[in-house]
Design a protein around this motif. Structure first.
Motif, PDB file in Angstrom:
ATOM      1  N   LEU A 163      65.752 -27.026  23.111  1.00 20.89           N
ATOM      2  CA  LEU A 163      64.506 -27.765  23.239  1.00 20.89           C
ATOM      3  C   LEU A 163      64.578 -28.834  24.324  1.00 20.89           C
ATOM      4  O   LEU A 163      63.593 -29.521  24.580  1.00 20.89           O
ATOM      5  CB  LEU A 163      64.152 -28.421  21.900  1.00 20.89           C
ATOM      6  N   GLY A 164      65.730 -29.005  24.920  1.00 24.22           N
ATOM      7  CA  GLY A 164      65.872 -29.994  25.980  1.00 24.22           C
ATOM      8  C   GLY A 164      65.771 -31.427  25.502  1.00 24.22           C
ATOM      9  O   GLY A 164      65.229 -32.288  26.193  1.00 24.22           O
ATOM     10  N   ILE A 165      66.284 -31.708  24.298  1.00 21.61           N
ATOM     11  CA  ILE A 165      66.243 -33.093  23.803  1.00 21.61           C
ATOM     12  C   ILE A 165      67.650 -33.562  23.446  1.00 21.61           C
ATOM     13  O   ILE A 165      67.822 -34.507  22.682  1.00 21.61           O
ATOM     14  CB  ILE A 165      65.317 -33.254  22.580  1.00 21.61           C
ATOM     15  N   ASP A 166      68.674 -32.905  24.013  1.00 18.64           N
ATOM     16  CA  ASP A 166      70.041 -33.255  23.611  1.00 18.64           C
ATOM     17  C   ASP A 166      70.451 -34.644  24.090  1.00 18.64           C
ATOM     18  O   ASP A 166      71.426 -35.200  23.608  1.00 18.64           O
ATOM     19  CB  ASP A 166      71.046 -32.196  24.088  1.00 18.64           C
ATOM     20  N   HIS A 167      69.689 -35.222  25.025  1.00 15.59           N
ATOM     21  CA  HIS A 167      70.038 -36.574  25.475  1.00 15.59           C
ATOM     22  C   HIS A 167      69.391 -37.651  24.607  1.00 15.59           C
ATOM     23  O   HIS A 167      69.567 -38.828  24.839  1.00 15.59           O
ATOM     24  CB  HIS A 167      69.613 -36.760  26.929  1.00 15.59           C
ATOM     25  N   LEU A 168      68.621 -37.241  23.621  1.00 11.54           N
ATOM     26  CA  LEU A 168      67.860 -38.218  22.830  1.00 11.54           C
ATOM     27  C   LEU A 168      68.430 -38.424  21.431  1.00 11.54           C
ATOM     28  O   LEU A 168      67.830 -39.124  20.618  1.00 11.54           O
ATOM     29  CB  LEU A 168      66.399 -37.749  22.691  1.00 11.54           C
ATOM     30  N   LEU A 169      69.585 -37.833  21.157  1.00  8.88           N
ATOM     31  CA  LEU A 169      70.067 -37.788  19.777  1.00  8.88           C
ATOM     32  C   LEU A 169      70.159 -39.153  19.102  1.00  8.88           C
ATOM     33  O   LEU A 169      69.930 -39.270  17.905  1.00  8.88           O
ATOM     34  CB  LEU A 169      71.449 -37.116  19.737  1.00  8.88           C
ATOM     35  N   LYS A 170      70.488 -40.194  19.858  1.00 11.25           N
ATOM     36  CA  LYS A 170      70.696 -41.508  19.227  1.00 11.25           C
ATOM     37  C   LYS A 170      69.424 -42.343  19.170  1.00 11.25           C
ATOM     38  O   LYS A 170      69.447 -43.474  18.727  1.00 11.25           O
ATOM     39  CB  LYS A 170      71.774 -42.290  20.010  1.00 11.25           C
ATOM     40  N   ARG A 171      68.334 -41.786  19.677  1.00 15.92           N
ATOM     41  CA  ARG A 171      67.095 -42.573  19.699  1.00 15.92           C
ATOM     42  C   ARG A 171      66.389 -42.516  18.350  1.00 15.92           C
ATOM     43  O   ARG A 171      66.544 -41.578  17.592  1.00 15.92           O
ATOM     44  CB  ARG A 171      66.141 -42.012  20.755  1.00 15.92           C
ATOM     45  N   PHE A 172      65.545 -43.531  18.120  1.00 11.70           N
ATOM     46  CA  PHE A 172      64.675 -43.527  16.943  1.00 11.70           C
ATOM     47  C   PHE A 172      63.314 -42.952  17.342  1.00 11.70           C
ATOM     48  O   PHE A 172      62.912 -43.044  18.500  1.00 11.70           O
ATOM     49  CB  PHE A 172      64.510 -44.947  16.411  1.00 11.70           C
TER      50      PHE A 172
END
Lengths: 377, 288, 374
Positions: free
Chosen positions: A124-133
């Protein structure tokens, strides 16, 4: 993977009935779209399948097993909510891990969880957002996260509630194209709810049009497009919506106030409605082509009242002796106040039963050629 | 900040200045009792009934109230009364939260026949004059043997704290999208775990705000302890009035000092959770 | 498009010169919402202010209406400079996005309110006339709470029109309507505007609404007007990358390319012809609209012109089809609109190899750093 069956599904909220006995069979691996305006009962249907609504009449069957009395988490369904329903106090990673950590959907070691999450977020191309709320994400990223929470877990049926509705038009089009590419989506039985007809046409193997808690028509996109069951279905698909002209049929010929004449199927007489899609009409200037091929084309002369640009295409409001007809054309040489001749294939002219203004009515059939004998008589 | 012309914005005119003057006057008038009390608490015994503003301020009264001298004058230990009040009010709030949070959740989430009537009944405990129930309660308390006990006070203060907590939290739960918990159900959590994991953390500001309000209301309650406590478990509200004397000498300066001390704990609590309070009191703060 | 003069003669020219708005909040950096814009709007013209949220379009509208102070610059309606006048004396009618109807008043009273405040005569006749014109006579007795959002929007519009203002300002007038209603009300609005001849500014974030409504449109971004022109000009000759990207749906594809003799080379996909007068060997951003590209199955044209591409997805929307293509050596997909109404034509499928062609004047080239049109 499983089939999904609804039989006589009925749901009530307080005093209003949200669903009036829905019957539907969705095949294993099918992508089925429920299309309808807000309040039609789309979300209610999804929640009935998920087991989130009490006091449901009728039956939901998944993989041939009745779901009556089965808890939501035991139904093998994964759902994406329109509101995304991401846990605000958890990071993206924790949101995605939530189904894997509950212990009811199989046991996953932390390493397995991490691997599964990695796999889905990369897709989904969101692997850089894992630590975000969730509050730190854009709408598009939230939507992907919600979708990720669906994909991350094993499920027999995916339930997707307007997953693209909060995205802007461009992102929506891009995500729509992307959805069809997701392998998981194409293999798993999916019930997808939307009010956007383009999404329905692009994504659905079949579409069910829902209105006031009833299924008006179920069919492939082409079936719904070429043979809409009634004016509601016809108006639901296509933008600008289908032109509907009031007419009166006498001796097999329907005539509008402005003088448009089409042949109607045998046995039809009295008031009817003529339906023509704006993009089915083509433009010629009067006198250029004549109506030589009048047998299979209907021609209408009129004056352009408004020419409005939609993009590359231009939308014309044409006044045909009192009948107001909307046409979409890519011909940019037409201007306001020009006189034009519209023409449309007879097979693309729909005849509907008459009804009060604002009411919908059933389709009778397509226009027929006007038989000369009848005209002379 | 955007500067917009608002309907209320206007240039100064004699009329508007006069209106402002009236408002300022009203403000001073409203504030006066508080000012008077502070002044009174700083006066010596001999000055306590004078209405002159000129006097020699002293902090002696506060010491007297908290010392044995105070206990001698009123036959109630004010420090112990403070402790009693803290125990009673904290106890009452905790009990109300334990019972009230699930109640508010149920009230906010589920509609059933008569659900509104139940909520109204709960709220009507707040409307009912305390004097109406105080006599029967007095008899019941005596027979149960909980007259003048902490348990008895915690119990009766539920009438004050519970409706408040249930009503405030109910609107919080109503504002919280049910889909969050539904998502948790589909993720494989039980209803209880969905509640604990998803719903509860989101209403924390509401819990803080309602608990504080309930604490203040319980703290300020006067009628219940007046009748239902004796000399062993007297809370501050009753203890303060003892300085006015029962037929004997009235110590207005001591009363004022005691009242100021009694007002301190709620104020401190309010200041310490001010951040939550501002967010919490504006209902619907759950939605971002 | 010619603008017909009005019979009433009320239409007035509206000119903005070097209009600026800076918000200064204590303890914060001053924020420039509008950074000096010039607009010259003909009497009776309908101009759309189009832009994403936060581009300054609503602030501009509010400054013209007098609801926001002007930091610098001038607003002229006709020959009058109105910058220092209170809203009620500027001769503007405003339709708010939030409707701003007075809830306790009926529709009739809502419409009459502004007239009565100005002690106008024949209030009843004017209200009746506008209600009839907007086909809402039956709504006059209702209160706002009983109206649908579409009806509310119509009432808000009527209230802006009833004072017969020389300048009409509408903030997102169609935003709360559903798709079908929006189309109808949009056409209705345009006919009314023509007929009454108001000089009109419509603020919108919907590019299609701007294209279809406006005589001319001003595309705004970051407090500046990026392009002011007719819908045809804006769509066919976008002034910069932002305008190209913001106007048009499905969105234009913007890919990196490099010019060579009479053509622009894109990745390893091939080259497209471009108009003369473009310097050779220059890095550019190439804009290709989905509607302006043509697909042919590979092998059909061996002439070499065009881009080789692979179909990633094809969506048949029945009105038209959309093919999402992968170009070799390019990481942005290219979307091409395909006519699906032609009978017996083979539609593209996933994995097909195709060739994309476009007319030279439909290949937009932008400077990669400034974003300006080349």
């Amino acid at each position: 993977m499983a089939t999904l069956t609804l039989s006589g599904l009925t749901a009530r909220y307080d005093r209003t009935t949200a669903l009036h006995g829905l019957d539907l069979e969705i095949a294993d691996g099918e992508f089925f779209v429920l299309l309808g305006p807000s309040g039609a009962g789309k979300t209610t249907t999804l929640k009935c399948v998920a087991g989130l609504i009490d006091d449901v009449g009728g039956e939901v069957g998944i993989g041939g097993r009745s779901m009556t009395g089965v808890e939501p988490y035991e139904r093998g369904v994964a759902m994406a909510f329109e509101s995304y329903a991401l846990y605000p106090q958890k990071t993206v990673e924790e949101n995605l891990a939530s189904p894997l950590r509950s212990g009811r959907l199989g046991s996953w070691t932390p390493a397995q969880q991490a691997e599964r999450i990695k796999q889905v977020t990369t897709t989904l191309g969101i692997d850089h957002l894992l630590k975000r709320f969730p509050r730190e994400l854009s709408n598009g990223q939230r939507q992907r996260t919600a979708l990720g929470r669906v994909l991350v877990r094993p499920a027999d049926v995916y339930l997707l509630d307007e997953p693209l509705s909060h995205l802007d038009a461009k992102l929506r089009a891009a995500m729509r194209a992307e959805l069809t590419q997701l392998g998981e989506m194409s293999d798993t039985t999916t019930l997808y709810v939307t009010h956007d007809y383009q999404e329905a046409l692009a994504l659905g193997n079949r579409i069910g049009v829902l209105r006031d808690g009833k299924l008006v028509q179920v069919g492939t996109p082409e079936e719904l497009w070429t043979e809409p069951a009634d004016t509601f279905v016809a108006r639901s698909l296509g933008q600008p919506e289908m032109n509907l002209l009031d007419a009166t049929a006498v001796d097999g010929v329907a005539k509008t106030a402005g003088g448009v004449e089409v042949g109607v199927p045998a046995g039809v007489s009295g008031p009817v409605r003529i339906g023509i899609r704006p993009r089915d009409l083509t433009i010629g200037t009067v006198g250029a082509g004549g109506s030589a091929d009048g047998a299979d084309r209907l021609t209408i002369a009129g004056r352009v009242v408004l020419a409005e640009r939609l993009g590359r295409a231009v939308e014309l409001s044409v006044d045909a002796h009192g009948d107001r007809i909307i046409v979409v054309t890519t011909d940019q040489k037409v201007h306001e106040d020009d006189t034009v001749e519209l023409s449309v294939e007879r097979s693309a002219v729909h005849i509907f039963a008459a009804a009060e203004p604002g009411q919908d009515s059933e389709r009778i059939g397509a226009a027929e050629p006007i038989r000369v004998a009848e005209v002379e008589r | 900040m955007a500067r917009e012309l608002r309907p209320g914005q206007r240039k100064y005119s004699p009329g508007s200045i006069a209106a402002d003057a009236v408002l300022v006057g009203w403000f001073i008038f409203s504030l006066f009792p508080l000012v008077w009390m502070v002044l009174l608490s700083l006066k010596s015994r001999s000055e306590q009934i004078s209405t002159y503003f000129a006097f020699t301020p002293t902090l002696e009264n506060f010491g007297t109230v908290l010392s044995d001298e105070g206990t001698r004058l009123t036959s109630v230990n004010f420090t112990e009364a403070l402790l009693t009040s803290v125990i009673n009010c904290v106890g009452a709030v905790i009990v109300s939260l334990v019972i009230g949070i699930p109640a508010a959740y149920a009230a906010g989430r589920w509609k059933y026949r008569g659900s509104n009537d139940v909520m109204f009944t709960i709220l009507s405990f707040r409307f009912a004059p305390e004097l109406m129930v105080i006599v029967p309660l007095f008899i019941i308390y005596n027979q149960l043997g909980i007259f003048d006990t902490n348990v008895g006070m915690i119990w009766v203060l539920q009438l004050v704290t519970m409706p408040l907590i249930v009503w405030i939290l109910r609107s919080y739960f109503q504002d919280m999208p049910a889909e969050l918990e539904q998502a948790a159900l589909l993720d494989g959590y039980s209803r209880k775990r969905a509640f604990l994991m998803v719903a509860l953390p989101l209403v924390r500001p509401g819990i803080a705000a309602s608990a504080l309000l309930a604490f203040i209301f319980a703290w300020n309650n006067y009628v219940f302890p007046l009748i239902l406590t004796g000399s062993r478990h007297t809370p501050v509200t009753v203890a303060v009035t003892r300085f006015l004397g029962g037929g004997g000498q009235a110590y207005y300066n001591l009363t004022a000092a005691a009242a100021l001390i009694a007002a301190l704990p709620p104020l401190l609590v309010a200041l310490s959770i001010q951040r939550y309070l501002v967010r919490g009191l504006s209902f619907g703060a759950v939605k971002s | 498009m010619t603008v017909t003069a009005t019979e009433t003669g009320t239409a007035q020219r509206l000119r903005l010169s070097s209009l600026r708005k800076t918000y200064t909040a204590r303890g914060r950096e001053p924020f420039e919402a509008v950074k000096g814009i010039d607009l010259d709007i003909e009497p009776g013209e309908l101009v759309a202010l189009l832009g994403p949220s936060g581009c300054g379009k609503t602030t501009t509208l509010r400054m013209i209406a007098g609801l926001e102070t002007v930091t610098a610059g001038e607003i002229k309606i006709g020959d009058r400079s109105v910058g220092d006048l209170p809203p009620g004396k500027r001769g503007v009618g405003v339709g708010f996005e939030s409707y701003a109807l007075y809830p306790p008043l009926t529709v009739r009273e809502n419409l009459a309110y502004g007239l009565k405040a100005r002690r106008a005569k024949d209030v009843a006749q004017r209200v009746d006339a506008i209600a009839e014109r907007l086909e809402m006579t039956e709504l006059l007795g209702l209160r706002p709470a009983n109206l649908s959002s579409g009806q509310k929007q119509r009432v808000a519009l009527a209230r802006a029109l009833v004072r017969n203002p020389p300048v009409l300002l509408l903030d997102e007038p169609l935003s709360h309507l559903d798709a079908a209603q929006r189309q109808r009300v949009r056409r209705e609005l345009k006919v009314l505007q023509r007929e009454f001849g108001y000089t009109t500014i419509v603020v919108t974030h919907d590019q299609q609404e701007a294209l279809s409504l406006a005589d001319r449109m001003a595309v705004m971004d970051a407090g500046l007007i990026q392009q002011f022109g007719t819908p045809d000009e804006v769509f066919d000759r976008p002034a910069n990358r932002f305008v190209a990207d913001f106007v048009g749906e499905p969105a234009i594809a913007l890919v990196d390319g490099r010019t060579e003799a009479g053509a622009v080379r894109i990745g390893d996909a091939g080259a497209l012809p471009v108009p003369d007068g473009i310097a050779n060997g220059k890095d550019v951003v190439v804009g290709l609209r989905p509607q302006d590209c043509h697909l042919t199955e590979s092998g059909a044209t061996e002439s070499g012109a065009g881009l080789r591409a692979t179909v990633r997805v094809f969506e048949n929307l029945l009105e038209f089809g959309l093919a999402t293509l992968d170009l070799p050596g390019v990481d942005v997909p290219l979307v091409v609109q395909v006519d699906v109404t032609v009978r017996d034509r083979r539609l593209p499928e996933r994995g097909d190899t195709v060739t994309v062609a476009a007319a030279p004047d439909r290949v937009h080239l932008f400077d990669p750093t400034s974003g300006e049109r080349l």
